[in-house]
Write a protein that holds these residues in place. Structure first.
Motif, short mmCIF file in Angstrom:
data_model
loop_
_atom_site.label_atom_id
_atom_site.label_comp_id
_atom_site.label_asym_id
_atom_site.label_seq_id
_atom_site.Cartn_x
_atom_site.Cartn_y
_atom_site.Cartn_z
N PHE A 195 0.91 -1.27 0.15
CA PHE A 195 0.09 -0.04 0.09
C PHE A 195 0.92 1.17 -0.17
O PHE A 195 0.55 2.22 -0.72
CB PHE A 195 -1.09 0.04 1.22
CG PHE A 195 -2.19 -0.91 1.04
CD1 PHE A 195 -2.44 -1.70 -0.04
CD2 PHE A 195 -2.75 -1.01 2.31
CE1 PHE A 195 -3.59 -2.62 -0.21
CE2 PHE A 195 -4.03 -1.96 2.27
CZ PHE A 195 -4.26 -2.69 1.03
N THR A 206 -0.70 6.17 4.21
CA THR A 206 -0.74 4.77 4.42
C THR A 206 -1.58 4.55 5.51
O THR A 206 -2.27 3.61 5.47
CB THR A 206 0.63 4.26 4.30
OG1 THR A 206 1.25 4.36 3.17
CG2 THR A 206 0.36 2.49 4.37
N LEU A 209 -5.11 5.16 5.16
CA LEU A 209 -5.97 4.07 4.47
C LEU A 209 -5.89 2.75 5.20
O LEU A 209 -7.20 2.12 5.15
CB LEU A 209 -4.67 3.86 3.12
CG LEU A 209 -5.09 2.20 2.63
CD1 LEU A 209 -6.16 2.42 1.72
CD2 LEU A 209 -3.94 2.16 1.41
N ASP A 213 -9.64 1.07 6.09
CA ASP A 213 -9.64 -0.40 5.85
C ASP A 213 -10.01 -1.29 7.07
O ASP A 213 -10.72 -2.40 7.09
CB ASP A 213 -8.38 -1.37 5.59
CG ASP A 213 -8.02 -1.53 4.13
OD1 ASP A 213 -9.15 -1.35 3.39
OD2 ASP A 213 -7.07 -2.01 3.89
N GLY A 374 -7.87 -4.39 -2.45
CA GLY A 374 -8.69 -3.20 -2.35
C GLY A 374 -9.89 -3.22 -1.72
O GLY A 374 -10.53 -2.37 -1.80
N SER A 421 -7.64 -4.31 -6.43
CA SER A 421 -6.29 -4.41 -5.58
C SER A 421 -5.42 -2.89 -6.14
O SER A 421 -5.42 -2.77 -7.45
CB SER A 421 -5.49 -5.63 -6.04
OG SER A 421 -4.17 -5.40 -5.58
N HIS A 423 -2.17 -3.01 -5.56
CA HIS A 423 -0.73 -3.75 -5.44
C HIS A 423 -0.20 -3.21 -6.99
O HIS A 423 -0.89 -3.83 -8.01
CB HIS A 423 -0.65 -5.16 -5.14
CG HIS A 423 0.42 -5.87 -4.90
ND1 HIS A 423 1.55 -5.54 -5.44
CD2 HIS A 423 0.74 -6.20 -3.78
CE1 HIS A 423 2.63 -5.95 -4.84
NE2 HIS A 423 2.11 -6.62 -3.81
N TRP A 467 -9.45 4.84 -3.91
CA TRP A 467 -8.85 4.76 -2.32
C TRP A 467 -9.96 4.51 -1.51
O TRP A 467 -11.03 5.74 -1.45
CB TRP A 467 -8.08 5.46 -1.98
CG TRP A 467 -6.67 5.39 -2.81
CD1 TRP A 467 -6.00 6.41 -3.81
CD2 TRP A 467 -5.65 4.20 -2.60
NE1 TRP A 467 -4.95 5.80 -4.21
CE2 TRP A 467 -4.66 4.63 -3.59
CE3 TRP A 467 -5.49 3.16 -1.72
CZ2 TRP A 467 -3.62 3.81 -3.69
CZ3 TRP A 467 -4.46 2.33 -2.09
CH2 TRP A 467 -3.42 2.69 -2.81
N ALA A 475 -10.57 -0.05 -3.11
CA ALA A 475 -9.51 0.38 -4.14
C ALA A 475 -9.24 -0.12 -5.27
O ALA A 475 -8.71 -0.94 -5.67
CB ALA A 475 -8.08 0.22 -3.31
#
Ligand SMILES: C[S@@+](CC[C@H](N)C(=O)[O-])C[C@H]1O[C@@H](n2cnc3c(N)ncnc32)[C@H](O)[C@@H]1O
Length: 485
Positions: A195, A206, A209, A213, A374, A421, A423, A467, A475
């Motif tokens: 992330f 981060t 985020l 989550d 995500g 995702s 990533h 996001w 995400a």
């Protein structure tokens, strides 16, 4: 992390039961909740997740029904289940420290009961004595030999609050900022690293985020174009029109499955980010024919449902491909009554399957199988279940499916590559590798241009990453490609 804030009859206020004495020291047997149904239900959900690899959001509704839990009791059981699963890695560190042994050396039934107990102590307003007593009772039921051990561990955990425990078990922020965030924000380190990289290295962002989550997401509905209007739907269901997607409604509360609008196909449950990326593909400017749309990874059919509704308004037809039979049936249900054909097939068979001709489509969606990093908000166990070793087979499949999509689209046509995702290996790297290895002649279309005007936080383009902490969505990643030749 969302915390339970109620005085449920199954929570703190409930007087302790005396079943154990009446039954000669055993209490209710595992699997047969008798005296504390909310905690027993949460325990059974954890057991199903950890022993049978079940998904909590799928298994919990049935367990709540079986136990006859409604209202605040059901909310308490849900909060215990989801919260404990989300925080598992951090709870385990605390349990290890309090028990002075690795969690792998604690019997699974006692371990899950301790996780539930530690969660109550550190994340809810359940009084410590109630959390300790109910956990010891639960262990009596499910792992009688460990009740004394559980009592000692719970009492040790109750000696400190969450902040004190985090200070004890988390690495120092200055020395190991990623490790620190992983423990304090309840995520595995490899996910925090991924992330952080996707957010350009910004640690503070981060952390925002990771905190997002840990919140349970609001349910979003999609008012199907041509069948419902988002403002009217919001009025009818007592929700709010979405901030970005013209079809989105934020459902304040209640169970979406009960809504007439869902049962009659006027709306479906769908994260606003998913609505935005599907709509972006449909909205992107296209020269020439615009009749044949393809969804190459359609199951269970959320985006196919929206695309088919848009296709109906535009005189287009959607071919929806899904490799798994039961998911293909779900796609069929999602597009019923709309101009769509569902194929149960491998999306990579473009050019060899006569229903998937090379160059045969004008707009193609590849909503590729991915790690789902995500949407960790809605699958509480998945952050601990996913492993870095999941990436190589998934990225191989992603690149092959995007290659197939680029073969399926006609010259001048558009392909949207989408993942749930952020990533980078699954997003930008998969796209550039698929294009390079396939030798495709493509241009990127700036996805920001086809998302709603004024939407904040879309980055520098041409790809877009949505996001949870910025947009309140999953995400979702989108790359829009135009094939030149
Ligand atoms: C991320 S999900 C798609 C979600 C879907 N678009 C929606 O909005 O509901 C990916 C789907 O691709 C399917 N899939 C995996 N490999 C595939 C393949 N080779 N061909 C077609 N579908 C595939 C999976 O079974 C899964 O249903």
């Amino acid at each position: 992390m969302t915390s339970f804030r109620g005085g449920s009859s199954s929570g703190a206020a409930k007087p302790r039961h005396h079943d154990r004495d009446a039954r000669g020291g055993r209490g209710p047997r595992a699997g047969r909740p008798a005296h504390d149904p909310a905690r027993m239900t949460a325990y059974q959900a954890l057991l199903a997740v950890h022993r049978d690899d079940a998904y909590a959001n799928l298994v919990l509704p049935g367990l709540l029904r079986e136990a006859g839990l409604f209202g605040r009791d059901a909310a308490f059981a849900t909060e215990l289940t989801y919260g404990t699963l989300r925080a598992r890695g951090t709870l385990d560190r605390i349990i290890e420290s309090a028990a002075d042994r690795d969690v792998s050396r604690i019997d699974p039934p006692a371990r899950d009961a301790l996780r539930l107990g530690a969660y109550q102590l550190l994340h809810t307003r359940v009084p410590a004595h109630a959390a300790v007593a109910s956990t010891v009772d639960l262990v009596h039921s499910v792992a009688p030999g460990a009740a004394g051990f559980a009592n000692a561990v719970m009492r040790r955990i109750a000696e400190h609050d969450l902040d004190a425990w985090l200070a004890k078990v988390a690495p120092a922020e200055q020395e190991d900022p990623v490790g620190h965030l992983a423990v304090t924000q309840h995520h595995p380190e490899w996910i925090v690293r991924a992330f952080r990289e996707a957010l350009g290295g910004d640690l503070a962002e981060t952390e925002r985020l990771l905190a997002a989550d840990n919140e349970r997401p609001e349910v979003h509905l999609c008012a199907r174009p041509g069948r419902a209007d988002a403002v009217e739907l919001a009025d009818t269901v007592g929700g709010m029109p979405g901030a970005f997607s013209p079809y989105a409604v934020y459902l304040g509360g209640g169970s979406p499955g009960e809504l007439v609008e869902i049962k009659t196909g006027r709306a479906h449950v769908q994260d606003e980010g998913s609505q935005l990326v599907a709509t972006a593909l449909a909205q992107a400017p296209l020269d020439g024919r615009d009749e044949r749309w393809l969804d190459l990874c359609a199951g269970p059919g959320g985006k196919a449902g929206l695309l088919a509704a848009l296709a109906a308004q535009r005189g287009a037809h959607l071919t929806a491909v899904e490799v798994t039979e039961h998911r293909a049936r779900m796609v069929e249900a999602a597009v019923r009554g709309m101009p769509a054909t569902v194929l149960c097939a491998d999306g990579r068979s473009v050019g060899t399957d006569h229903d998937l001709p090379a160059g045969g489509f004008d707009r193609v969606l590849v909503d590729a199988p991915c790690t789902g990093l995500g949407s960790l908000r809605r699958r509480p166990e998945s952050r601990w279940r996913r492993q870095p070793s999941d990436l190589p087979p998934l990225t191989k499949l992603q690149r092959e499916l995007l290659g197939a999509a680029l073969r399926a689209v006609r010259p001048g046509g558009l392909v949207a590559y989408v993942t749930c995702s952020p990533h980078l290996v699954e997003t930008k790297v998969s796209v550039s590798e698929a294009v390079r290895r396939g030798g495709f002649d493509v241009d990127f279309v700036d996805a920001r241009e086809v998302l709603p005007a004024g939407m904040p936080g879309l980055g520098d383009g041409p790809t877009v990453q949505l996001w949870p902490h910025k947009h309140g969505t999953d995400a979702m990643f989108i790359a829009l490609l135009r094939r030149n030749a």
